[in-house]
Write a protein that holds these residues in place. Sequence first.
Motif, short mmCIF file in Angstrom:
data_model
loop_
_atom_site.label_atom_id
_atom_site.label_comp_id
_atom_site.label_asym_id
_atom_site.label_seq_id
_atom_site.Cartn_x
_atom_site.Cartn_y
_atom_site.Cartn_z
N MET A 1 8.75 82.16 43.56
CA MET A 1 9.52 82.81 44.64
C MET A 1 8.59 83.33 45.73
SD MET A 1 12.14 86.00 44.23
CE MET A 1 10.90 87.26 44.03
N CYS B 1 7.09 80.46 47.73
CA CYS B 1 8.10 79.86 48.63
C CYS B 1 8.40 80.79 49.80
CB CYS B 1 9.36 79.52 47.87
SG CYS B 1 9.16 78.12 46.80
N MET B 2 8.38 82.09 49.55
CA MET B 2 8.61 83.03 50.66
C MET B 2 7.47 82.92 51.68
SD MET B 2 10.10 86.26 48.52
CE MET B 2 10.30 87.45 49.82
N GLY C 1 7.76 79.84 53.63
CA GLY C 1 8.86 79.96 54.58
C GLY C 1 8.39 80.44 55.95
N PRO D 1 13.26 77.55 58.93
CA PRO D 1 14.39 76.60 58.88
C PRO D 1 14.70 76.01 60.26
CG PRO D 1 15.17 78.85 58.64
CD PRO D 1 13.69 78.91 58.58
N ALA E 1 20.79 80.16 60.18
CA ALA E 1 22.03 80.90 60.01
C ALA E 1 21.78 82.33 60.49
CB ALA E 1 22.43 80.88 58.54
N TRP F 1 21.86 85.04 59.07
CA TRP F 1 21.17 85.91 58.12
C TRP F 1 19.75 85.42 57.79
CZ3 TRP F 1 25.88 83.50 56.91
CH2 TRP F 1 25.75 82.26 56.26
N GLY G 1 12.18 85.47 53.94
CA GLY G 1 12.57 85.55 52.52
C GLY G 1 14.07 85.74 52.30
N TRP H 1 16.58 83.72 51.82
CA TRP H 1 17.23 82.96 50.75
C TRP H 1 16.86 83.53 49.38
CZ3 TRP H 1 19.69 77.75 50.96
CH2 TRP H 1 20.19 77.48 52.24
N ALA H 2 15.65 84.06 49.28
CA ALA H 2 15.25 84.71 48.02
C ALA H 2 16.08 85.98 47.81
CB ALA H 2 13.77 85.05 48.06
N ILE I 1 19.04 86.57 49.06
CA ILE I 1 20.42 86.15 48.74
C ILE I 1 20.51 85.74 47.27
CG2 ILE I 1 22.17 84.35 49.16
CD1 ILE I 1 21.17 84.35 52.12
N GLY I 2 19.56 84.92 46.84
CA GLY I 2 19.58 84.44 45.45
C GLY I 2 19.50 85.59 44.46
N PHE I 3 18.57 86.52 44.70
CA PHE I 3 18.37 87.64 43.78
C PHE I 3 19.60 88.56 43.78
CE2 PHE I 3 16.76 91.51 42.01
CZ PHE I 3 15.79 91.11 41.09
N ALA J 1 22.73 87.99 44.92
CA ALA J 1 23.97 87.36 44.46
C ALA J 1 23.98 87.22 42.94
CB ALA J 1 24.13 85.98 45.12
N LEU K 1 26.87 74.57 58.21
CA LEU K 1 25.98 75.26 59.16
C LEU K 1 26.09 74.64 60.55
CD1 LEU K 1 23.77 77.43 59.38
CD2 LEU K 1 22.08 75.71 58.74
N ASP L 1 11.10 72.62 55.06
CA ASP L 1 11.91 73.85 55.12
C ASP L 1 13.06 73.81 54.12
OD1 ASP L 1 13.06 71.82 56.75
OD2 ASP L 1 14.36 73.29 57.72
N ILE M 1 11.69 74.29 50.56
CA ILE M 1 11.17 75.66 50.36
C ILE M 1 12.31 76.67 50.24
CG2 ILE M 1 9.99 77.54 51.61
CD1 ILE M 1 8.12 75.24 52.69
N GLN N 1 13.38 78.92 47.09
CA GLN N 1 13.44 80.40 47.20
C GLN N 1 14.67 80.93 46.47
OE1 GLN N 1 13.46 82.44 50.98
NE2 GLN N 1 11.56 81.47 51.64
N LEU N 2 15.80 80.31 46.79
CA LEU N 2 17.07 80.75 46.20
C LEU N 2 17.04 80.61 44.67
CD1 LEU N 2 20.25 81.26 47.33
CD2 LEU N 2 20.52 79.10 46.18
N PHE O 1 14.38 80.13 42.51
CA PHE O 1 13.37 80.96 41.83
C PHE O 1 13.80 82.43 41.81
CE2 PHE O 1 9.89 77.67 42.64
CZ PHE O 1 9.79 77.33 41.29
N ALA O 2 14.41 82.88 42.92
CA ALA O 2 14.86 84.27 42.98
C ALA O 2 15.95 84.52 41.94
CB ALA O 2 15.38 84.59 44.37
#
Lengths: 117, 573
Positions: free
Chosen positions: A46, A49-50, A53, A58, A62, A64, A68, A70-71, A73-75, A77, B372, B459, B462, B466-467, B469-470
């Motif tokens: 993580m 990847c951050m 990033g 991207p 978006a 938001w 980091g 998406w990390a 959001i993943g954590f 959520a 998107l 991108d 990655i 991120q999503l 791994f988190a």
Amino acid sequence: MAKAPENLTEAELEERTNAHPMAVPFLFLGRESTIKNFIWFPFAGMVICMALGLIYPPHHKAPWDFFGSWAVIGFAAYSFLVLSAGPLFKLLARDEDYYGEGGLPDPDYSTEGDHHD
Amino acid sequence: MIDILQINPGLWIILAGIICAFMPVGHVRKTLVLLAPLFAGVMIFQIYGAQEVIGGVINYAGIEFTTLRIDRLSMIWGYLFCLAGVLNAIYALHEKCRITDSSALIYTGAAIAGVFAGDLLTLFIFWELTALSSVFLVWKGGERSYAAGLRYLAVHVFSGVLLLAGAIVYGRANGGDFTFGHIGLDSPGGLMLLLAMGIKCGFPLFHNWIQDAYPKASITGTVILSVFTTKLALYAIARGFAGEDILIYIGAVMAVFPVFFAVIENDLRRVLAYSLNNQLGFMVCAIGIGTPLAMNGVAGQVITHVIFKGLLFMTMGAVMFRTGTAKASELGGLFRSMPFTTVFCLIGAGSIAAFPLLAAFVTKSMILSAALEEHLYIPLAMLLFASAGVMEHSGIKVPYFTFFSHDSGRRVKEAPWNMLTAMGLASLLCIVFAFPFGGYQLLYSLLPYEVNYHPYTPDHVIFQLQLLFAAITAFCVLKKYGLYPSEKRAEVIDFDWTYRKLGLGIARWIGAMWTRLSVNMTGVRKTCVDGMGKKLYQIFSPAGAMSAAAPSGLAAVLTAGMLVIALLIMFIT
């Protein structure tokens, strides 16, 4: 990694004997130390990847999207979902035979006896 | 002379299924089960070139039935169902059951024939046949599955009746044209058709038949069921309602709500049934978006979804075959006994979670990118949340509680060779369809629109990692601090409580009240009926008041008067 046979404890030797031959090199996955330290693998992934990033932002952003995001959001959520399980379980869980149909098949409830050891 | 290229390829499989029903020799049946979908695949290849093919037109009672229409969209579903039929046949090779073999073939054939139906009435016929043939797979789950099978049948027959009614209303509004093309929601018939398809696709509040029936079906039955019914409905929605905005929000809700149920469910086959619902949500949402990228995402996702979802159901089936249970609370540590099944399950789990180099990475990201590009941020946020949910229930929960977690002490044999072969082939496809060098390009060649989407940009890789791994880090943290709930045996109630408990309770109450009322009213009723009979006799009998007091001609006058009134009413109406 797998230990040499002479260094194994009795329990480990028994585990190895009962395991599928292809599983023997991977028995370390069941060790307490592996389970305890596993967290560092996704955490490192993580963080890397951050950092990446920042180098590769991207293409389509978006609202938001931040460092980091998406990390986060993943954590968040994932945690929200898992933490909601306790109250939801209290609200929605009933006895397995609640509908009077005997629950789903398993050795205790099943009448089929169709599993093949 | 019948031109076999005018025959819907699904019909060959149905024919093989009928033969199987009467075939006592197991090896012959198994050969048919394996070869029939292959033959249908060859027939699709023979019939379809690059242009739309219309054939098998039958005129009956003034209605034109187009029994064969293969175009770019139906071709994808057709090939996919043939592939799934072959994988399912390999998976079920160990099972010596005439009913399973026969119903599996008829069900597969009906689904294929349904996607190649050119009109709504032909679609209706195969729509109902999928329900009638597949219910036997549910009932093969044992005594306990009988009620679930009946509910399954009731829901699907109702969906079929609604489809027929919608088709008639829609066809009449279009001057008797029943062609199955874009339908839209601007007519009552369109709304009825969408509702019928939504029931079969598992729209929110209509979804419970999936979680009710699938986990109760037989081991091979669940694997077979997971492929066809919902995907046939998805095809119908993609053909009839692409670009309808309401589907974006239905799909987003459909993707989100099952994850909450999946996280508290103990039965892992039911977890996968919720997961199936959640994945369908992604695809319904993309159909609602309706752009070429979104529709490519739908077609790509349906291909990969059938493979990885089938794979996950296969692995749970293999575990159940050996241990007799699919409950998380009873499993754990099976990687020691079933290493190959473990690897296949991890591939399936990675695929559904959209890890790079595995199946859904390419296709799911097409759907997210389409949302998107259209600036649909609320549905996109819901889909992202659902992605984390997918990681939880199918990416982590299923493999973790089955193969790792605490050691249940079960030491069982690895799955039989045929199950391993089917799982191995499905795993291979999960890798091939996401492989960066020639793999996903192969998938692209099947999609309905030209594809200009590159999944392996730095991108994209990655941010997806991120999503994921988190989410795994969150799992480890919650587990470490004892915040991850332990798996407990329970029946988790869902919307089906309204008819399985509340509705049943109301019906029983009405029945009991009616019985009680009947008992209590017996005396009153008897007195009333007897009294009324006595009175009528006293008035109208030959010895009654009418005969005694009035001249005999009065009866004739009364009868003539009644006749005049009846004739007048008939004349006016």
